[in-house]
Design an enzyme around this catalytic site. Structure first.
Site, short mmCIF file in Angstrom:
data_model
loop_
_atom_site.label_atom_id
_atom_site.label_comp_id
_atom_site.label_asym_id
_atom_site.label_seq_id
_atom_site.Cartn_x
_atom_site.Cartn_y
_atom_site.Cartn_z
N GLY A 80 0.82 -1.20 0.00
CA GLY A 80 0.00 0.00 0.00
C GLY A 80 0.86 1.26 0.00
O GLY A 80 0.61 2.19 0.76
N HIS A 81 1.87 1.25 -0.84
CA HIS A 81 2.70 2.44 -0.96
C HIS A 81 3.53 2.38 -2.25
O HIS A 81 3.61 1.34 -2.90
CB HIS A 81 3.64 2.59 0.25
CG HIS A 81 4.65 1.50 0.39
ND1 HIS A 81 4.53 0.46 1.30
CD2 HIS A 81 5.80 1.27 -0.27
CE1 HIS A 81 5.56 -0.34 1.18
NE2 HIS A 81 6.36 0.12 0.23
#
Ligand code: TYD
Length: 138
Positions: free
Chosen positions: A49-50
Site C-alpha cells: 500500500g505504498h
C-alpha cells in the site's frame, strides 16, 4: 511499467538442494544498501500500500507464495512469487500491494537505499498526483 522479472542464478546440488544468489551491481542494477524480510505473516494478509520516489528493489520469495500487484497509476499487473529463483525488480514510481497466498511465506527485499520514510508515498491519491506531475515534467 518499470519492473522486470529476473531469474536468480541457481546452483543445483542434486540430492542436497539448491543455492540461489545474486550480486549487487552485477546481477541487480544497483548497489545493495539494505536487506529486509517480512515473515510470520498469516495467509490472506495484504501488505504494502505504498510507492517509492527513488528506491529500487529486488523482491524474492525463498519460501511460499506471495502475489505482488504493481500499479503505475494507469494499469495494474500481478506477479506471483512462487519460486525461490524468481526475482522481481521494481523501479521507483510504482504502487505495490503484496498478498500472502501461503502461511509463513517469506518476502525478502534487497534495496538500493537505506530506510527513509520520506521516500514513501503512502496515500493513493498523492501517488496519482505524483505520477501526473512526473508526466507533465517529462
Ligand atoms: P513498510 O515498508 O510499510 O512494510 P510493508 O510494505 O510490508 O507494508 O514497513 C513497515 C514498517 O517497518 C514501517 O513502520 C516502516 C518500518 N521499516 C523500517 O523501519 N525499516 C525498513 O527497512 C523497512 C522496509 C520498514
Amino acid at each position: 511499467m518499470k519492473y522486470q522479472i529476473i531469474h536468480i542464478k541457481t546452483i543445483d546440488s542434486g540430492y542436497a538442494g539448491k543455492l540461489s544468489f545474486f550480486e549487487g551491481s552485477h546481477d541487480v542494477p544497483f548497489e545493495i544498501k539494505r536487506i529486509y524480510y517480512i515473515h510470520g505473516v498469516p495467509n490472506g494478509s495484504v501488505r504494502g500500500g505504498h510507492a517509492h520516489k527513488a528506491l529500487k528493489q529486488i523482491l524474492f520469495c525463498p519460501f511460499g507464495r506471495i502475489e505482488i500487484i504493481l500499479d503505475n497509476g494507469t494499469e495494474k499487473t500481478s506477479v506471483m512469487l512462487d519460486d525461490p529463483a524468481k526475482g522481481l525488480l521494481i523501479g521507483p514510481g510504482l504502487w505495490r500491494d503484496m498478498i500472502w497466498h501461503q502461511e509463513n511465506s517469506v518476502l525478502c527485499v534487497a534495496a538500493s537505499e537505506y530506510y527513509d520514510e520520506k521516500d514513501y508515498i503512502r496515500n493513493y491519491d498523492a501517488f496519482l498526483a505524483y505520477v501526473k506531475a512526473g508526466e507533465r515534467h517529462g
